[in-house]
Write a protein that holds these residues in place. Structure first.
Motif, PDB file in Angstrom:
ATOM      1  N   PHE A   1      74.029  74.816 -22.953  1.00 10.21           N
ATOM      2  CA  PHE A   1      73.803  73.586 -23.691  1.00 10.21           C
ATOM      3  C   PHE A   1      75.083  72.790 -23.787  1.00 10.21           C
ATOM      4  N   GLY A   2      74.932  71.473 -23.833  1.00  5.60           N
ATOM      5  CA  GLY A   2      76.084  70.600 -24.008  1.00  5.60           C
ATOM      6  C   GLY A   2      76.422  70.427 -25.477  1.00  5.60           C
ATOM      7  N   THR A   3      77.446  69.664 -25.720  1.00  9.48           N
ATOM      8  CA  THR A   3      77.879  69.369 -27.077  1.00  9.48           C
ATOM      9  C   THR A   3      76.927  68.355 -27.707  1.00  9.48           C
ATOM     10  N   PRO A   4      76.448  68.626 -28.937  1.00 13.78           N
ATOM     11  CA  PRO A   4      75.572  67.647 -29.605  1.00 13.78           C
ATOM     12  C   PRO A   4      76.293  66.316 -29.807  1.00 13.78           C
ATOM     13  N   VAL A   5      75.538  65.234 -29.717  1.00 17.57           N
ATOM     14  CA  VAL A   5      76.074  63.887 -29.909  1.00 17.57           C
ATOM     15  C   VAL A   5      75.289  63.220 -31.027  1.00 17.57           C
ATOM     16  N   ILE A   6      75.992  62.657 -31.984  1.00 15.23           N
ATOM     17  CA  ILE A   6      75.335  61.924 -33.076  1.00 15.23           C
ATOM     18  C   ILE A   6      75.151  60.484 -32.619  1.00 15.23           C
ATOM     19  N   PHE A   7      73.907  60.039 -32.545  1.00 17.76           N
ATOM     20  CA  PHE A   7      73.653  58.681 -32.070  1.00 17.76           C
ATOM     21  C   PHE A   7      73.478  57.692 -33.206  1.00 17.76           C
ATOM     22  N   ARG A   8      73.299  58.179 -34.432  1.00 17.96           N
ATOM     23  CA  ARG A   8      73.141  57.275 -35.576  1.00 17.96           C
ATOM     24  C   ARG A   8      73.504  58.033 -36.836  1.00 17.96           C
ATOM     25  N   THR A   9      74.394  57.461 -37.674  1.00 16.50           N
ATOM     26  CA  THR A   9      74.746  58.087 -38.944  1.00 16.50           C
ATOM     27  C   THR A   9      74.484  57.104 -40.077  1.00 16.50           C
ATOM     28  N   PRO A  10      74.209  57.515 -41.316  1.00 14.82           N
ATOM     29  CA  PRO A  10      74.258  58.909 -41.732  1.00 14.82           C
ATOM     30  C   PRO A  10      73.038  59.695 -41.279  1.00 14.82           C
ATOM     31  N   ASN A  11      71.907  59.048 -41.091  1.00 19.92           N
ATOM     32  CA  ASN A  11      70.747  59.743 -40.547  1.00 19.92           C
ATOM     33  C   ASN A  11      69.793  58.716 -39.948  1.00 19.92           C
ATOM     34  N   ALA A  12      68.757  59.213 -39.317  1.00 22.76           N
ATOM     35  CA  ALA A  12      67.820  58.329 -38.632  1.00 22.76           C
ATOM     36  C   ALA A  12      66.404  58.857 -38.823  1.00 22.76           C
ATOM     37  N   TRP A  13      65.474  57.934 -38.960  1.00 17.78           N
ATOM     38  CA  TRP A  13      64.060  58.271 -39.088  1.00 17.78           C
ATOM     39  C   TRP A  13      63.280  57.601 -37.975  1.00 17.78           C
ATOM     40  N   HIS A  14      62.070  58.068 -37.777  1.00 16.34           N
ATOM     41  CA  HIS A  14      61.131  57.471 -36.821  1.00 16.34           C
ATOM     42  C   HIS A  14      61.803  57.317 -35.449  1.00 16.34           C
ATOM     43  N   ILE A  15      62.329  58.408 -34.931  1.00 15.22           N
ATOM     44  CA  ILE A  15      63.075  58.400 -33.677  1.00 15.22           C
ATOM     45  C   ILE A  15      62.111  58.368 -32.494  1.00 15.22           C
ATOM     46  N   ARG A  16      62.382  57.485 -31.544  1.00  9.19           N
ATOM     47  CA  ARG A  16      61.607  57.378 -30.313  1.00  9.19           C
ATOM     48  C   ARG A  16      62.574  57.387 -29.135  1.00  9.19           C
ATOM     49  N   ILE A  17      62.173  58.051 -28.052  1.00  8.22           N
ATOM     50  CA  ILE A  17      62.997  58.120 -26.847  1.00  8.22           C
ATOM     51  C   ILE A  17      62.142  57.720 -25.652  1.00  8.22           C
ATOM     52  N   ALA A  18      62.720  56.938 -24.743  1.00  6.56           N
ATOM     53  CA  ALA A  18      62.038  56.539 -23.518  1.00  6.56           C
ATOM     54  C   ALA A  18      62.949  56.837 -22.330  1.00  6.56           C
ATOM     55  N   SER A  19      62.378  57.392 -21.282  1.00  6.34           N
ATOM     56  CA  SER A  19      63.100  57.723 -20.061  1.00  6.34           C
ATOM     57  C   SER A  19      63.006  56.555 -19.080  1.00  6.34           C
ATOM     58  N   ASP A  20      64.126  56.156 -18.523  1.00  3.30           N
ATOM     59  CA  ASP A  20      64.161  55.050 -17.567  1.00  3.30           C
ATOM     60  C   ASP A  20      63.560  55.511 -16.235  1.00  3.30           C
ATOM     61  N   PRO A  21      62.467  54.879 -15.775  1.00  2.70           N
ATOM     62  CA  PRO A  21      61.838  55.311 -14.525  1.00  2.70           C
ATOM     63  C   PRO A  21      62.637  54.909 -13.279  1.00  2.70           C
ATOM     64  N   HIS A  22      63.658  54.062 -13.445  1.00  2.00           N
ATOM     65  CA  HIS A  22      64.415  53.560 -12.297  1.00  2.00           C
ATOM     66  C   HIS A  22      65.802  54.174 -12.159  1.00  2.00           C
ATOM     67  N   THR A  23      66.359  54.674 -13.261  1.00  2.00           N
ATOM     68  CA  THR A  23      67.732  55.173 -13.256  1.00  2.00           C
ATOM     69  C   THR A  23      67.759  56.591 -13.791  1.00  2.00           C
ATOM     70  N   ALA A  24      68.040  57.540 -12.926  1.00  2.00           N
ATOM     71  CA  ALA A  24      68.089  58.947 -13.336  1.00  2.00           C
ATOM     72  C   ALA A  24      69.140  59.141 -14.425  1.00  2.00           C
ATOM     73  N   GLY A  25      68.782  59.893 -15.443  1.00  2.00           N
ATOM     74  CA  GLY A  25      69.719  60.225 -16.504  1.00  2.00           C
ATOM     75  C   GLY A  25      69.925  59.145 -17.548  1.00  2.00           C
ATOM     76  N   ARG A  26      69.138  58.073 -17.498  1.00  2.00           N
ATOM     77  CA  ARG A  26      69.286  57.004 -18.502  1.00  2.00           C
ATOM     78  C   ARG A  26      68.056  56.975 -19.402  1.00  2.00           C
ATOM     79  N   PHE A  27      68.312  56.868 -20.692  1.00  2.04           N
ATOM     80  CA  PHE A  27      67.265  56.865 -21.707  1.00  2.04           C
ATOM     81  C   PHE A  27      67.553  55.785 -22.729  1.00  2.04           C
ATOM     82  N   LEU A  28      66.524  55.417 -23.468  1.00  2.00           N
ATOM     83  CA  LEU A  28      66.680  54.591 -24.659  1.00  2.00           C
ATOM     84  C   LEU A  28      66.312  55.433 -25.849  1.00  2.00           C
ATOM     85  N   VAL A  29      67.046  55.287 -26.937  1.00  3.52           N
ATOM     86  CA  VAL A  29      66.667  55.919 -28.188  1.00  3.52           C
ATOM     87  C   VAL A  29      66.617  54.811 -29.232  1.00  3.52           C
TER      88      VAL A  29
END
Length: 172
Positions: A1-29
């Motif tokens: 496993f990699g190192t955890p990354v905090i994408f929003r502080t202090p916390n986040a609710w209703h999290i949604r993630i989408a995978s980019d169908p055109h660019t490998a390894g790119r996502f939206l959160v």
């Protein structure tokens, strides 16, 4: 496993993630901030076990966010956002790891709980179907060009005289 990354502080609710169908390894959160009820979206890039965060884009007082990449147009996506009502659709673009959020277009009027779901049309560039619940189930068609979203036609009532909760839509 990699190192955890905090994408929003202090916390986040209703999290949604989408995978980019055109660019490998790119996502939206996207998520909402519980204290201020503001929505946020950012690009995540994944390489091996490393996650790199892009710049965060704030959506103002719009806290429940859904997101969907355009299946035919590179670096383009749609997001819906709502706090109480009305709900908005935003056309967005990505350049590298920076997001540009277009002006919100009102999807509906009135009040009530809204549960947006989005589907990208794989055969027509820039076309999406948005489903939502507001006392009944509804569908809306939206087209995008760059950061401009345009609603097409009226909303379609799915209830047919009965209650329709949390409608989902998907292209075949």
């Amino acid at each position: 496993f990699g190192t955890p990354v905090i994408f929003r502080t202090p916390n986040a609710w209703h999290i949604r993630i989408a995978s980019d169908p055109h660019t490998a390894g790119r996502f939206l959160v996207c998520c909402r901030e519980p204290a201020g009820s503001y929505g946020f979206v950012r690009v995540l890039s994944v390489s091996g076990t490393t996650i790199t965060l892009g710049a965060e884009a704030a959506l103002g007082n719009q806290s429940y966010v859904e997101v969907e990449f355009d299946k035919t147009v590179v670096d383009s996506f749609v997001l819906t956002a709502v706090y109480t009502s009305p709900g908005y659709v935003h056309a967005c673009t990505i350049s590298g790891t920076t997001i540009t959020v277009g002006t919100g277009v009102v999807i509906n009027s009135g009040s009530g709980y809204l549960n947006f779901k989005i589907a990208s049309d794989p055969s027509l560039a820039g076309r999406f179907i948005i489903s939502y619940y507001q006392t009944a189930g509804y569908l809306r068609v939206v087209t995008i060009s760059g950061t401009t979203a345009t609603l097409r036609g009226g909303q379609l009532d799915l209830s047919g005289g009965s209650q329709v909760w949390y409608p989902f839509v998907e292209f075949d």
